[in-house]
Motif scaffolding. Structure first.
Motif, PDB file in Angstrom:
ATOM      1  N   GLU A  58       0.833  -1.217   0.000  1.00  0.00           N
ATOM      2  CA  GLU A  58       0.000   0.000   0.000  1.00  0.00           C
ATOM      3  C   GLU A  58       0.863   1.261   0.000  1.00  0.00           C
ATOM      4  O   GLU A  58       0.640   2.173  -0.799  1.00  0.00           O
ATOM      5  N   THR A  59       1.869   1.328   0.879  1.00  0.00           N
ATOM      6  CA  THR A  59       2.695   2.550   0.936  1.00  0.00           C
ATOM      7  C   THR A  59       3.532   2.701  -0.339  1.00  0.00           C
ATOM      8  O   THR A  59       3.714   3.817  -0.835  1.00  0.00           O
ATOM      9  N   LYS A 114     -10.143  -3.149  10.502  1.00  0.00           N
ATOM     10  CA  LYS A 114     -10.836  -4.439  10.446  1.00  0.00           C
ATOM     11  C   LYS A 114     -10.523  -5.138   9.126  1.00  0.00           C
ATOM     12  O   LYS A 114     -10.672  -4.525   8.061  1.00  0.00           O
ATOM     13  N   VAL A 115     -10.091  -6.386   9.213  1.00  0.00           N
ATOM     14  CA  VAL A 115      -9.699  -7.142   8.018  1.00  0.00           C
ATOM     15  C   VAL A 115     -10.514  -8.432   7.953  1.00  0.00           C
ATOM     16  O   VAL A 115     -10.493  -9.226   8.904  1.00  0.00           O
ATOM     17  N   SER A 126      -5.752  -6.010  -4.267  1.00  0.00           N
ATOM     18  CA  SER A 126      -7.206  -6.034  -4.080  1.00  0.00           C
ATOM     19  C   SER A 126      -7.584  -5.865  -2.602  1.00  0.00           C
ATOM     20  O   SER A 126      -8.492  -5.109  -2.248  1.00  0.00           O
ATOM     21  N   ILE A 127      -6.843  -6.562  -1.713  1.00  0.00           N
ATOM     22  CA  ILE A 127      -7.111  -6.444  -0.260  1.00  0.00           C
ATOM     23  C   ILE A 127      -6.794  -5.033   0.208  1.00  0.00           C
ATOM     24  O   ILE A 127      -7.534  -4.427   0.992  1.00  0.00           O
ATOM     25  N   SER A 128      -5.671  -4.496  -0.263  1.00  0.00           N
ATOM     26  CA  SER A 128      -5.254  -3.144   0.118  1.00  0.00           C
ATOM     27  C   SER A 128      -6.332  -2.126  -0.245  1.00  0.00           C
ATOM     28  O   SER A 128      -6.686  -1.255   0.568  1.00  0.00           O
ATOM     29  N   ASP A 129      -6.898  -2.236  -1.470  1.00  0.00           N
ATOM     30  CA  ASP A 129      -7.981  -1.340  -1.887  1.00  0.00           C
ATOM     31  C   ASP A 129      -9.180  -1.457  -0.954  1.00  0.00           C
ATOM     32  O   ASP A 129      -9.851  -0.472  -0.641  1.00  0.00           O
TER      33      ASP A 129
END
Length: 296
Positions: A38-39, A274-275, A290-293
């Motif tokens: 992400e970063t 929350k994940v 996709s998870i990061s988005d």
């Protein structure tokens, strides 16, 4: 900036260190990889580090990771390395003993060897490697997938290098060398950086059940004694609402929601991320993107 953005992105051209901590199996490595991707996607030159001997970050990224800093294909600005604990520990022991053998008798050396066989030595050696990486100026974000414990950090706050502590325990005393002083200064700089909330984020990962919450809280309290605050908590593996169809999963999700409230109450001053639980193993850059988005 939201509190979550402040926790993971550098501010005003500064630097950000993010430490992921928590008990085994809660998803620290996955969260470290997702955050680092992400970063990097946001344009920050990011270094992802692990002390996992199996280099699990390589499995999650689905890219080779070695003990040398490597650019990760498919993600611009992302670099990764594993700290080989065994290798780092052996190097550390050799350096301490090489220095000591020129000064002390065989009995003292034997006592020092015994002291060096403690688990603390491995943590110290790994942290020393981390200090080397953390002293690199070119990275804007460093994500570390296993935070040093409060116990290790407390030892580093002692007024001299750990190898000197071993010598004292072995019943000898000696002058602190210039090299030791430099090492101590490096340690102190990194510890000060870890106490700076603008520069460093300590994050605890847990799944929403009692034992991981208790363990994370105890560890966070220990860090508080060192003036290191927990700024981010990750509730991982939450059963998605649309999947809670059968009585079993409805009940499990209800239990998890109760524990998420407990996490909020326990870590009042921290941001909660929350994940959800995913049906597939987290693996590969496409899935991480996709998870990061979804979560950030």
């Amino acid at each position: 900036m939201s509190r979550l953005e402040t926790a993971i992105y550098p501010q005003k051209g500064g630097r950000k260190n993010i430490f992921f901590s928590g008990k085994g199996g809660v998803g620290k490595t996955s969260m470290a990889c997702i955050t680092a991707v992400e970063t990097a996607r946001k344009g920050f030159k990011t270094l992802l580090l692990t002390t996992d001997p199996a280099a699990h970050i390589g499995n999650v990224l689905d890219k080779p990771v070695s003990d040398k800093i490597t650019a990760i294909d498919g993600v611009e600005n992302l670099y990764a390395a594993k700290i080989d604990q065994k290798k780092a520990t052996e190097e550390y022991k050799q350096n301490v003993l090489k220095d000591a053998e020129a000064k002390f008798d065989a009995n003292t050396i034997m006592a020092m060897k015994e002291e060096l066989d403690s688990p603390c030595t491995e943590e110290m050696a790994s942290f020393q490697k981390f200090v080397e990486f953390a002293s690199l100026e070119e990275y804007e974000v460093i994500v570390f997938d296993t935070a040093p414990t409060g116990h290790t950090l407390r030892m580093l706050e002692l007024p001299m290098d750990w190898s000197k502590q071993i010598q004292l325990k072995a019943g000898v005393s000696t002058e602190i060398s210039e090299e030791d002083k430099k090492q101590k200064e490096r340690f102190d700089r990194v510890i000060d950086m870890m106490k700076d909330e603008n520069t460093t984020t300590f994050a605890f990962v847990m799944y929403p059940e009692r034992t991981p919450i208790i363990e994370a809280y105890r560890a966070s309290q220990e860090l508080m004694t060192l003036d290191i605050k927990t700024q981010l908590v990750v509730a991982n593996l939450i059963i998605p609402e649309e999947q809670a169809i059968s009585p079993f999963y409805k009940k499990r999700r209800g239990m998890q929601l109760g524990y998420i409230e407990e996490i909020k109450d326990t870590f009042k001053d921290a941001e909660l991320l929350k994940v959800p639980m995913f049906e597939d193993e987290i693996k590969g850059i496409d899935m991480i993107n996709s998870i990061s988005d979804r979560i950030f």
